[in-house]
Design a protein around this motif. Structure first.
Motif, mmCIF file in Angstrom:
data_model
loop_
_atom_site.group_PDB
_atom_site.id
_atom_site.type_symbol
_atom_site.label_atom_id
_atom_site.label_comp_id
_atom_site.label_asym_id
_atom_site.label_seq_id
_atom_site.Cartn_x
_atom_site.Cartn_y
_atom_site.Cartn_z
ATOM 1 N N LEU A 132 0.814 -1.216 0.000
ATOM 2 C CA LEU A 132 0.000 0.000 0.000
ATOM 3 C C LEU A 132 0.850 1.269 0.000
ATOM 4 O O LEU A 132 0.399 2.326 -0.467
ATOM 5 C CB LEU A 132 -0.924 0.013 1.219
ATOM 6 N N THR A 133 2.064 1.185 0.516
ATOM 7 C CA THR A 133 2.931 2.367 0.553
ATOM 8 C C THR A 133 3.179 2.914 -0.845
ATOM 9 O O THR A 133 3.334 4.130 -1.033
ATOM 10 C CB THR A 133 4.253 2.021 1.259
ATOM 11 N N ALA A 134 3.205 2.044 -1.842
ATOM 12 C CA ALA A 134 3.357 2.516 -3.219
ATOM 13 C C ALA A 134 2.156 3.362 -3.639
ATOM 14 O O ALA A 134 2.310 4.331 -4.401
ATOM 15 C CB ALA A 134 3.540 1.340 -4.166
ATOM 16 N N ASP A 135 0.958 3.037 -3.145
ATOM 17 C CA ASP A 135 -0.216 3.875 -3.422
ATOM 18 C C ASP A 135 -0.006 5.274 -2.853
ATOM 19 O O ASP A 135 -0.348 6.286 -3.484
ATOM 20 C CB ASP A 135 -1.478 3.265 -2.802
ATOM 21 N N LEU A 136 0.539 5.335 -1.646
ATOM 22 C CA LEU A 136 0.799 6.630 -1.020
ATOM 23 C C LEU A 136 1.824 7.421 -1.824
ATOM 24 O O LEU A 136 1.657 8.625 -2.055
ATOM 25 C CB LEU A 136 1.291 6.428 0.413
ATOM 26 N N HIS A 137 2.880 6.760 -2.265
ATOM 27 C CA HIS A 137 3.899 7.470 -3.042
ATOM 28 C C HIS A 137 3.329 8.011 -4.347
ATOM 29 O O HIS A 137 3.692 9.122 -4.765
ATOM 30 C CB HIS A 137 5.080 6.539 -3.324
ATOM 31 N N ARG A 138 2.456 7.237 -4.968
ATOM 32 C CA ARG A 138 1.829 7.736 -6.203
ATOM 33 C C ARG A 138 0.997 8.977 -5.906
ATOM 34 O O ARG A 138 1.056 9.968 -6.643
ATOM 35 C CB ARG A 138 0.951 6.648 -6.825
ATOM 36 N N ALA A 139 0.256 8.965 -4.818
ATOM 37 C CA ALA A 139 -0.562 10.122 -4.469
ATOM 38 C C ALA A 139 0.309 11.330 -4.131
ATOM 39 O O ALA A 139 0.008 12.469 -4.534
ATOM 40 C CB ALA A 139 -1.475 9.775 -3.298
ATOM 41 N N ILE A 208 7.627 12.233 0.390
ATOM 42 C CA ILE A 208 7.498 10.898 0.982
ATOM 43 C C ILE A 208 7.013 11.040 2.424
ATOM 44 O O ILE A 208 7.075 12.124 3.013
ATOM 45 C CB ILE A 208 8.828 10.114 0.941
ATOM 46 N N HIS A 209 6.570 9.940 2.989
ATOM 47 C CA HIS A 209 6.031 9.931 4.352
ATOM 48 C C HIS A 209 7.097 10.306 5.378
ATOM 49 O O HIS A 209 6.858 11.094 6.289
ATOM 50 C CB HIS A 209 5.470 8.542 4.644
ATOM 51 N N GLY A 210 8.266 9.695 5.265
ATOM 52 C CA GLY A 210 9.386 10.050 6.119
ATOM 53 C C GLY A 210 9.601 9.177 7.331
ATOM 54 O O GLY A 210 10.655 9.248 7.963
ATOM 55 N N ASP A 211 8.607 8.344 7.700
ATOM 56 C CA ASP A 211 8.734 7.582 8.949
ATOM 57 C C ASP A 211 8.081 6.208 8.826
ATOM 58 O O ASP A 211 7.120 5.901 9.540
ATOM 59 C CB ASP A 211 8.120 8.370 10.104
ATOM 60 N N ASP A 240 11.306 5.400 2.798
ATOM 61 C CA ASP A 240 10.124 4.901 3.508
ATOM 62 C C ASP A 240 10.136 3.392 3.716
ATOM 63 O O ASP A 240 9.295 2.861 4.443
ATOM 64 C CB ASP A 240 8.850 5.304 2.755
ATOM 65 N N LEU A 241 11.067 2.685 3.089
ATOM 66 C CA LEU A 241 11.170 1.228 3.247
ATOM 67 C C LEU A 241 12.472 0.830 3.949
ATOM 68 O O LEU A 241 12.830 -0.359 3.979
ATOM 69 C CB LEU A 241 11.092 0.546 1.879
ATOM 70 N N ALA A 242 13.158 1.787 4.546
ATOM 71 C CA ALA A 242 14.457 1.513 5.152
ATOM 72 C C ALA A 242 14.338 0.467 6.256
ATOM 73 O O ALA A 242 13.441 0.527 7.099
ATOM 74 C CB ALA A 242 15.064 2.800 5.721
ATOM 75 N N GLY A 243 15.248 -0.489 6.235
ATOM 76 C CA GLY A 243 15.366 -1.464 7.305
ATOM 77 C C GLY A 243 14.303 -2.537 7.344
ATOM 78 O O GLY A 243 14.244 -3.307 8.312
ATOM 79 N N LEU A 244 13.465 -2.663 6.311
ATOM 80 C CA LEU A 244 12.328 -3.572 6.385
ATOM 81 C C LEU A 244 12.582 -4.946 5.780
ATOM 82 O O LEU A 244 11.759 -5.836 5.919
ATOM 83 C CB LEU A 244 11.098 -2.924 5.739
ATOM 84 N N GLY A 245 13.681 -5.141 5.083
ATOM 85 C CA GLY A 245 14.020 -6.477 4.627
ATOM 86 C C GLY A 245 13.450 -6.827 3.266
ATOM 87 O O GLY A 245 12.523 -6.178 2.762
ATOM 88 N N PRO A 246 13.975 -7.898 2.644
ATOM 89 C CA PRO A 246 13.650 -8.227 1.257
ATOM 90 C C PRO A 246 12.195 -8.593 1.011
ATOM 91 O O PRO A 246 11.644 -8.307 -0.054
ATOM 92 C CB PRO A 246 14.586 -9.402 0.939
ATOM 93 N N GLU A 247 11.543 -9.243 1.962
ATOM 94 C CA GLU A 247 10.150 -9.657 1.742
ATOM 95 C C GLU A 247 9.237 -8.445 1.613
ATOM 96 O O GLU A 247 8.357 -8.391 0.739
ATOM 97 C CB GLU A 247 9.690 -10.559 2.896
#
Length: 311
Positions: A132-139, A208-211, A240-247
């Motif tokens: 869903l974060t990609a939806d936010l980035h598009r907006a 971007i969201h930032g957090d 916005d995806l920092a530290g979240l891992g490959p999955e």
């Protein structure tokens, strides 16, 4: 760093923030019989019962934060959340029952949001949230407001926070030494957009969201809602995806393809992961305000230790 806050100190701070939120809400004309704390960590979140309004009161702040800089950041958050809501993006918007402005009261800076019922029937779905974060980035690509480049990286605070940690026992000496070496390389890239563009040609910064939005999507009874834009900024979407891992990165890429956006760049991910790790270490300089963060941050530091030195 002074003495660590005791549980009594933290309880007193929470009570003071709650009282300030109640007083500020009443001054704005809200009917309030009590302030009911819903959540507390870096902020105290208070339901102003019986009004359908929630106050958010930041309480654990870097030493570089001033009342003016905090209020500016809060205005940006309020403006972005309102704009997204107006575009039909599923967000928690500012409350419509008070002016859309942060309110200063008793040393706190307070923002107001609608009370939103939470769906507690299941655990957070971070795979879904990452997509869903990609939806936010598009907006956010179309957001017309002015935002600074990677302000959420807080480069001055990181530099000074690392200095404050010297000689303290909240972080190992070898970790601090490595963090300092890496920050010498990283700081110019987060402080200067031109330097970032030279290092990563073809990566276009955007709002971007930032957090970590995957961790800040609120599960309302009406569906997932983006929330907590306190660190909204401009930068690479990888931040916005920092530290979240490959999955979770793969889940975001599925959402990006669905939105016609580019996939995440591995080199930029390595960069933002390194910045995020050093920022976590620097935040240990605030552990006197919130001692629990020492244990809370430990897994992030362990993960960073297992990575190659950023150079």
């Amino acid at each position: 760093m002074t003495a660590f806050a005791t549980p009594e100190d933290i309880a007193a701070r929470t009570a003071a923030a709650t009282n300030a939120a109640v007083a500020a809400g009443r001054d704005l004309g809200l009917e309030i019989t009590e302030g009911r704390v819903l959540y507390e960590l870096f902020s105290v979140v208070v339901h102003l019962v019986p009004s359908p309004v929630v106050a958010r009161v930041p309480t654990v702040l870097p030493h570089t934060t001033t009342p003016e800089s905090l209020a500016r950041r809060q205005r940006q958050e309020l403006d972005v959340a309102q704009w997204l809501h107006d575009q039909g993006t599923p967000v928690i918007p500012p409350s419509t029952l008070v002016p859309r402005e942060p309110v200063q009261r008793d040393g706190f800076s307070i923002t107001f949001w609608p009370f939103t019922d939470e769906d507690k029937s299941s655990e957070p779905d971070y795979l879904r949230n990452s997509e869903l974060t990609a939806d936010l980035h598009r907006a956010l690509q179309d957001y017309p407001g002015e935002l600074d480049f990677l302000s959420s990286a807080e480069p001055r605070f990181v530099r000074e926070g690392l200095d404050e940690l010297e000689g303290l026992d909240v972080v190992a000496g070898e970790d601090l030494a490595r963090a300092r070496r890496e920050w010498e390389v990283l700081e110019p890239l987060v402080s200067d957009e031109d330097a970032f563009r030279r290092r990563f040609p073809g990566i276009e910064p955007q709002p971007i969201h930032g957090d970590s939005p995957p961790a800040n999507i609120f599960a309302s009874t009406g569906g997932p809602l983006f929330s907590d834009f306190e660190l909204v900024t401009r930068g690479p979407v990888e931040w916005d995806l920092a530290g979240l891992g490959p999955e979770l990165v793969a889940a975001y890429d599925r959402g990006a393809a669905r939105n016609g956006l580019r996939a995440l760049d591995e080199e930029v991910l390595r960069f933002v992961n390194a910045v995020g790790a050093i920022r976590v270490i620097a935040y240990l300089s605030c552990a006197d305000q919130l001692p629990a963060m020492v244990e809370f941050m430990r897994p992030f530091i362990d993960q960073w230790r297992a990575t190659d030195v950023y150079a």
